[in-house]
Design a protein around this motif. Structure first.
Motif, PDB file in Angstrom:
ATOM      1  N   SER A 193       0.836  -1.206   0.000  1.00  0.00           N
ATOM      2  CA  SER A 193       0.000   0.000   0.000  1.00  0.00           C
ATOM      3  C   SER A 193       0.868   1.253   0.000  1.00  0.00           C
ATOM      4  O   SER A 193       1.905   1.307   0.673  1.00  0.00           O
ATOM      5  CB  SER A 193      -0.919  -0.006   1.219  1.00  0.00           C
ATOM      6  N   ILE A 194       0.451   2.264  -0.737  1.00  0.00           N
ATOM      7  CA  ILE A 194       1.189   3.525  -0.821  1.00  0.00           C
ATOM      8  C   ILE A 194       0.266   4.722  -0.590  1.00  0.00           C
ATOM      9  O   ILE A 194       0.691   5.869  -0.647  1.00  0.00           O
ATOM     10  CB  ILE A 194       1.901   3.640  -2.198  1.00  0.00           C
ATOM     11  N   SER A 195      -1.035   4.452  -0.314  1.00  0.00           N
ATOM     12  CA  SER A 195      -1.986   5.555  -0.156  1.00  0.00           C
ATOM     13  C   SER A 195      -3.122   5.163   0.783  1.00  0.00           C
ATOM     14  O   SER A 195      -3.307   3.993   1.116  1.00  0.00           O
ATOM     15  CB  SER A 195      -2.573   5.952  -1.515  1.00  0.00           C
ATOM     16  N   PHE A 196      -3.888   6.179   1.180  1.00  0.00           N
ATOM     17  CA  PHE A 196      -5.142   5.968   1.879  1.00  0.00           C
ATOM     18  C   PHE A 196      -6.269   5.934   0.842  1.00  0.00           C
ATOM     19  O   PHE A 196      -6.147   6.509  -0.241  1.00  0.00           O
ATOM     20  CB  PHE A 196      -5.405   7.101   2.876  1.00  0.00           C
ATOM     21  N   SER A 201      -8.841   9.595   3.022  1.00  0.00           N
ATOM     22  CA  SER A 201      -7.877  10.642   2.708  1.00  0.00           C
ATOM     23  C   SER A 201      -8.307  11.994   3.262  1.00  0.00           C
ATOM     24  O   SER A 201      -9.497  12.325   3.287  1.00  0.00           O
ATOM     25  CB  SER A 201      -7.685  10.764   1.193  1.00  0.00           C
ATOM     26  N   HIS A 205      -4.316  17.482   3.857  1.00  0.00           N
ATOM     27  CA  HIS A 205      -2.987  16.960   4.184  1.00  0.00           C
ATOM     28  C   HIS A 205      -1.988  17.351   3.100  1.00  0.00           C
ATOM     29  O   HIS A 205      -2.329  17.439   1.916  1.00  0.00           O
ATOM     30  CB  HIS A 205      -3.044  15.435   4.331  1.00  0.00           C
ATOM     31  N   ASN A 207       0.244  15.699   1.791  1.00  0.00           N
ATOM     32  CA  ASN A 207       0.486  14.630   0.821  1.00  0.00           C
ATOM     33  C   ASN A 207      -0.767  14.278   0.008  1.00  0.00           C
ATOM     34  O   ASN A 207      -0.860  13.196  -0.558  1.00  0.00           O
ATOM     35  CB  ASN A 207       1.003  13.369   1.525  1.00  0.00           C
ATOM     36  N   GLN A 222      -4.732  10.888  -0.531  1.00  0.00           N
ATOM     37  CA  GLN A 222      -3.612  11.148   0.390  1.00  0.00           C
ATOM     38  C   GLN A 222      -2.616  10.011   0.281  1.00  0.00           C
ATOM     39  O   GLN A 222      -2.953   8.849   0.497  1.00  0.00           O
ATOM     40  CB  GLN A 222      -4.120  11.268   1.830  1.00  0.00           C
ATOM     41  N   TRP A 223      -1.368  10.353  -0.032  1.00  0.00           N
ATOM     42  CA  TRP A 223      -0.324   9.354  -0.249  1.00  0.00           C
ATOM     43  C   TRP A 223       0.553   9.199   0.987  1.00  0.00           C
ATOM     44  O   TRP A 223       0.620  10.105   1.823  1.00  0.00           O
ATOM     45  CB  TRP A 223       0.514   9.746  -1.471  1.00  0.00           C
ATOM     46  N   GLN A 224       1.213   8.079   1.080  1.00  0.00           N
ATOM     47  CA  GLN A 224       2.109   7.814   2.208  1.00  0.00           C
ATOM     48  C   GLN A 224       3.518   8.302   1.927  1.00  0.00           C
ATOM     49  O   GLN A 224       4.452   7.997   2.678  1.00  0.00           O
ATOM     50  CB  GLN A 224       2.111   6.314   2.525  1.00  0.00           C
ATOM     51  N   ARG A 225       3.680   9.033   0.857  1.00  0.00           N
ATOM     52  CA  ARG A 225       4.955   9.651   0.493  1.00  0.00           C
ATOM     53  C   ARG A 225       4.697  11.092   0.086  1.00  0.00           C
ATOM     54  O   ARG A 225       3.588  11.468  -0.291  1.00  0.00           O
ATOM     55  CB  ARG A 225       5.624   8.914  -0.681  1.00  0.00           C
TER      56      ARG A 225
END
Length: 386
Positions: A193-196, A201, A205, A207, A222-225
């Protein structure tokens, strides 16, 4: 909560007037306490009381390996030994809690026989809601009796305030990928996983932004990066959008077998040396065999410090310093990641059980500290309490 009680056993330094008369030699200034490696050769109970005004809520991590209630450490009949042990521990743990930062935590090594009593005591002193876990490490062939072999030793962890304690993480290798869905020349990979989801999201935010798949499908969430990190991953073909030519699957990150990733730590620790290896290491370091029995592995303590994710300038205390393993662990960790963590170690000047070049455990501990300070280009100042 049912209150846990025992028959309290008084100690000499319950008398505040006696503690008031004690002093550190040389003088222990506020700057030294907060910025330097310190070793204090004295009874930890009055030392903790003397340090409390300077160190209140300043310690990030406490690791202790206290004496276990074997019936030999305390001069009481068997039926009274536990009360004395609980009294002994309660006094020191109350002070430890006072010294811990609001974001700090304590690790307490304990054996099977006193585990449940210590858990009840800590629940009462730190609060049940601040219990983190029992980090058990597998220490070799184990301790056996007629019915079973106990392979683990215990390390109870409590937060000062779990709501403010950062999430623990550890780095793990990823060697289980078996497929390569897009024939990436780098080899097998699996997706993570790389996102909500859109529902979870937060549009406000930092991101929260939009990316496009190779076919032009847009994904806004919303991404985790960060945007910069995502752009780099896209450029490196690290984001998988599902099979060609549609590329319309939810974007996921590609994780290759040679990669590592941050995961929630397991409470079973099997990645450190055994007690036998720790003993051999200490014997080699001191040049004598068996002067201090059953030292903890250096890697165990450094692992516990690492998983907390505390800052690289964390202040770490061990007030049952024993042979000085905690100092060596911090030295190794600082070398590994360029940190500037520093330690306060306290060890009573109690006699060693075996003849050798050291009169007391404190002398042995100080020798190990000096050897590691020289090896890792560190400094440490020794203090006593006349």
């Amino acid at each position: 909560m049912i209150r846990f009680t025992w028959d309290d056993t008084p100690e000499q330094y319950d008398d505040a007037s006696l503690v008031e008369q004690l002093y550190f030699k040389p003088e222990l200034t506020q700057e030294l306490v907060l910025k330097s490696n310190l070793f204090i050769a004295a009874d930890n109970y009055p030392v903790l009381q003397k340090l409390a005004p300077q160190l209140k809520e300043k310690i990030d991590i406490i690791y202790i390996d206290p004496p276990y209630n074997t019936g030999n450490s305390f001069a009481y009949k068997d039926s009274f030994a536990r009360d004395e042990w609980l009294s002994f521990m309660a006094r020191r743990l109350r002070l430890a809690r006072e010294l811990l930062a609001q974001t700090g935590c304590i690790f307490i090594a304990i054996d099977q026989s006193e585990l449940h009593y210590l858990k009840l005591l800590c629940d009462q002193l730190f609060g049940e809601n601040n219990y983190v876990n029992d980090f058990m490490w597998l220490h070799g062939k184990g301790k056996k009796d007629t019915w079973s072999r106990t392979l683990q030793q215990h390390t109870l962890c409590y937060a000062k305030d779990k709501r403010r304690l950062a999430a623990f993480t550890e780095t793990a290798g990823t060697a289980w990928a078996k497929t390569n869905a897009d024939n990436d020349p780098r080899g097998n990979w699996f997706s993570g996983s790389i996102s909500f989801s859109e529902k979870r999201s937060n549009p406000k935010h930092k991101n929260y932004f939009t990316i496009k798949s190779p076919s032009g499908v847009e994904w806004t969430r919303q991404w985790q990066r960060t945007r910069q990190e995502m752009d780099a991953l896209l450029a490196d073909n690290r984001i998988y959008f599902g099979p060609a030519p549609d590329y319309k699957g939810v974007p996921r990150i590609k994780i290759f077998n040679e990669d590592t990733q941050e995961i929630i730590p397991r409470n079973i620790i099997d990645c450190v040396d055994s007690t036998r290896h720790a003993q051999a290491h200490l014997d080699e370091l001191l040049g004598h065999k068996g002067l201090f029995e059953n030292p903890k592995p250096v890697e165990l303590i450094s692992h516990l410090i690492e998983i907390t994710g505390m800052s690289k300038d964390a202040l770490i205390m061990d007030f049952f310093a024993g042979s000085g393993t905690t100092f060596e662990a911090v030295c190794q960790l600082n070398k590994k990641d360029g940190g500037t963590r520093h330690t306060i170690l306290i060890q009573k000047t109690e006699p060693l059980q075996k003849p050798g070049p050291f009169q007391t455990i404190a002398d042995l501990c100080w020798t190990r500290i000096q050897k590691n300070a020289a090896r890792y280009n560190q400094t440490c100042t020794r203090f006593t309490m006349p």
